[in-house]
Design a protein around this motif. Structure first.
Motif, PDB file in Angstrom:
ATOM      1  N   ILE A 143       0.851  -1.180   0.000  1.00  0.00           N
ATOM      2  CA  ILE A 143       0.000   0.000   0.000  1.00  0.00           C
ATOM      3  C   ILE A 143       0.894   1.239   0.000  1.00  0.00           C
ATOM      4  O   ILE A 143       1.870   1.321   0.756  1.00  0.00           O
ATOM      5  CB  ILE A 143      -0.976   0.009   1.200  1.00  0.00           C
ATOM      6  CG1 ILE A 143      -1.900   1.231   1.119  1.00  0.00           C
ATOM      7  CG2 ILE A 143      -0.266  -0.056   2.533  1.00  0.00           C
ATOM      8  CD1 ILE A 143      -3.104   1.143   2.039  1.00  0.00           C
ATOM      9  N   THR A 176      -2.714  -0.383  -3.763  1.00  0.00           N
ATOM     10  CA  THR A 176      -3.631   0.554  -3.140  1.00  0.00           C
ATOM     11  C   THR A 176      -2.916   1.863  -2.798  1.00  0.00           C
ATOM     12  O   THR A 176      -1.725   1.865  -2.504  1.00  0.00           O
ATOM     13  CB  THR A 176      -4.209  -0.059  -1.850  1.00  0.00           C
ATOM     14  OG1 THR A 176      -4.832  -1.294  -2.162  1.00  0.00           O
ATOM     15  CG2 THR A 176      -5.232   0.861  -1.214  1.00  0.00           C
ATOM     16  N   ASP A 236      -6.433  -2.595   5.116  1.00  0.00           N
ATOM     17  CA  ASP A 236      -6.339  -2.936   3.699  1.00  0.00           C
ATOM     18  C   ASP A 236      -5.247  -3.972   3.455  1.00  0.00           C
ATOM     19  O   ASP A 236      -5.427  -4.899   2.646  1.00  0.00           O
ATOM     20  CB  ASP A 236      -6.067  -1.685   2.869  1.00  0.00           C
ATOM     21  CG  ASP A 236      -6.037  -1.978   1.376  1.00  0.00           C
ATOM     22  OD1 ASP A 236      -7.117  -2.061   0.773  1.00  0.00           O
ATOM     23  OD2 ASP A 236      -4.939  -2.160   0.828  1.00  0.00           O
ATOM     24  N   GLN A 248      -5.627  -7.580   1.721  1.00  0.00           N
ATOM     25  CA  GLN A 248      -4.807  -7.983   0.576  1.00  0.00           C
ATOM     26  C   GLN A 248      -4.125  -9.325   0.828  1.00  0.00           C
ATOM     27  O   GLN A 248      -4.063 -10.189  -0.058  1.00  0.00           O
ATOM     28  CB  GLN A 248      -3.738  -6.927   0.285  1.00  0.00           C
ATOM     29  CG  GLN A 248      -4.230  -5.659  -0.373  1.00  0.00           C
ATOM     30  CD  GLN A 248      -3.059  -4.830  -0.883  1.00  0.00           C
ATOM     31  OE1 GLN A 248      -2.195  -5.335  -1.606  1.00  0.00           O
ATOM     32  NE2 GLN A 248      -3.023  -3.569  -0.505  1.00  0.00           N
ATOM     33  N   ARG A 301      -7.864  -4.437  -4.535  1.00  0.00           N
ATOM     34  CA  ARG A 301      -9.022  -3.561  -4.510  1.00  0.00           C
ATOM     35  C   ARG A 301      -8.622  -2.230  -3.929  1.00  0.00           C
ATOM     36  O   ARG A 301      -8.124  -2.157  -2.812  1.00  0.00           O
ATOM     37  CB  ARG A 301     -10.120  -4.194  -3.650  1.00  0.00           C
ATOM     38  CG  ARG A 301     -11.395  -3.355  -3.579  1.00  0.00           C
ATOM     39  CD  ARG A 301     -12.427  -4.073  -2.733  1.00  0.00           C
ATOM     40  NE  ARG A 301     -11.929  -4.245  -1.388  1.00  0.00           N
ATOM     41  CZ  ARG A 301     -12.527  -5.044  -0.507  1.00  0.00           C
ATOM     42  NH1 ARG A 301     -13.570  -5.764  -0.848  1.00  0.00           N
ATOM     43  NH2 ARG A 301     -12.039  -5.158   0.714  1.00  0.00           N
ATOM     44  N   PRO A 302      -8.800  -1.109  -4.656  1.00  0.00           N
ATOM     45  CA  PRO A 302      -8.375   0.197  -4.145  1.00  0.00           C
ATOM     46  C   PRO A 302      -9.140   0.571  -2.886  1.00  0.00           C
ATOM     47  O   PRO A 302     -10.335   0.321  -2.780  1.00  0.00           O
ATOM     48  CB  PRO A 302      -8.704   1.160  -5.296  1.00  0.00           C
ATOM     49  CG  PRO A 302      -8.849   0.293  -6.505  1.00  0.00           C
ATOM     50  CD  PRO A 302      -9.364  -1.026  -6.009  1.00  0.00           C
ATOM     51  N   ALA A 303      -8.417   1.154  -1.936  1.00  0.00           N
ATOM     52  CA  ALA A 303      -9.074   1.694  -0.757  1.00  0.00           C
ATOM     53  C   ALA A 303      -9.492   3.120  -1.042  1.00  0.00           C
ATOM     54  O   ALA A 303      -9.076   3.740  -2.020  1.00  0.00           O
ATOM     55  CB  ALA A 303      -8.114   1.662   0.436  1.00  0.00           C
TER      56      ALA A 303
END
Length: 221
Positions: free
Chosen positions: A117, A146, A164, A168, A183-185
């Protein structure tokens, strides 16, 4: 059934707020004075998506003096936080070295990209911004990871960093191909979602100089 244990590593050059983000997440406190990290390990038990996890968070040194230790950190880590300050272009540029090291040690070509991230910290200092949000978004697209902007001071999106990463890691374990399409936060610097049973199960194992304010247990509300 034993609680899953995940090892997370926080990387970035000195002064970007790695320790402030970690301390805010683990103990709910903000330390405004910069105190260079040698190595800190924090342990925390959290509840995410109605399941408990034991997190071991390594807050790494930002100085080149300790760079030789980073390969060991990466080898043992399962998820990685790469932090820059939105007030410093140099800290943003320096992340490429950290990212390349992680991909090399983890052999991403063979095993796929590990959970990562990208974090632009100090969003409370908007008047001092030099790294635009779109730059962070573009780098995250390049890395297929992300992206979040955060404020350790205001506690904006702090929980979401670690939540997140846990999600992941879970997706990677269930479907290795998903490592390439995280999946984008949310990228809004809004207050974190309230989560029940979010407790610290131990104080950090610390080698930091003159650090005070630490407690054996805390409850984040």
């Amino acid at each position: 059934m034993p609680i899953p244990e995940f090892k997370l590593c926080v990387f970035g050059t000195g002064g970007v707020g790695k320790s402030c983000l970690t301390m805010q997440f683990v103990q709910g406190i903000f330390l405004p004075k910069y105190d260079p990290t040698i190595e800190d390990v924090y342990k925390k038990t959290v509840e995410i998506d109605e399941k408990q996890y034991s997190l071991e968070i390594l807050d790494t040194a930002g100085t080149e003096e300790f760079s030789a230790m980073r390969d060991l950190y990466v080898k043992n880590g399962q998820g990685f936080v790469l932090v820059y300050s939105i007030t410093s272009q140099a800290t943003f540029n320096d992340l490429n070295e950290f990212y390349d090291r992680i991909m090399r040690v983890k052999d991403s070509e063979l095993h796929g990209q590990p959970p990562v991230i990208l974090v632009g910290n100090k969003s409370d200092l908007e008047d001092e911004r030099v790294v635009g949000r779109e730059m962070g978004q573009a780098l995250a697209r390049k890395w297929k990871c992300t992206f979040l902007e955060t404020s350790a001071k205001d506690r904006a999106n702090v929980n979401e960093i670690f939540f997140d990463l846990v999600r992941q890691i879970n997706r990677s374990a269930n479907n290795p191909a998903s490592r390439h399409t995280p999946r984008p936060a949310s990228n809004e610097s809004a207050p974190n979602r309230r989560t029940s049973n979010l407790t610290s199960d131990s104080a950090p194992t610390s080698r930091k100089r003159n650090r005070s304010h630490r407690t054996e247990k805390c409850i984040l509300l």
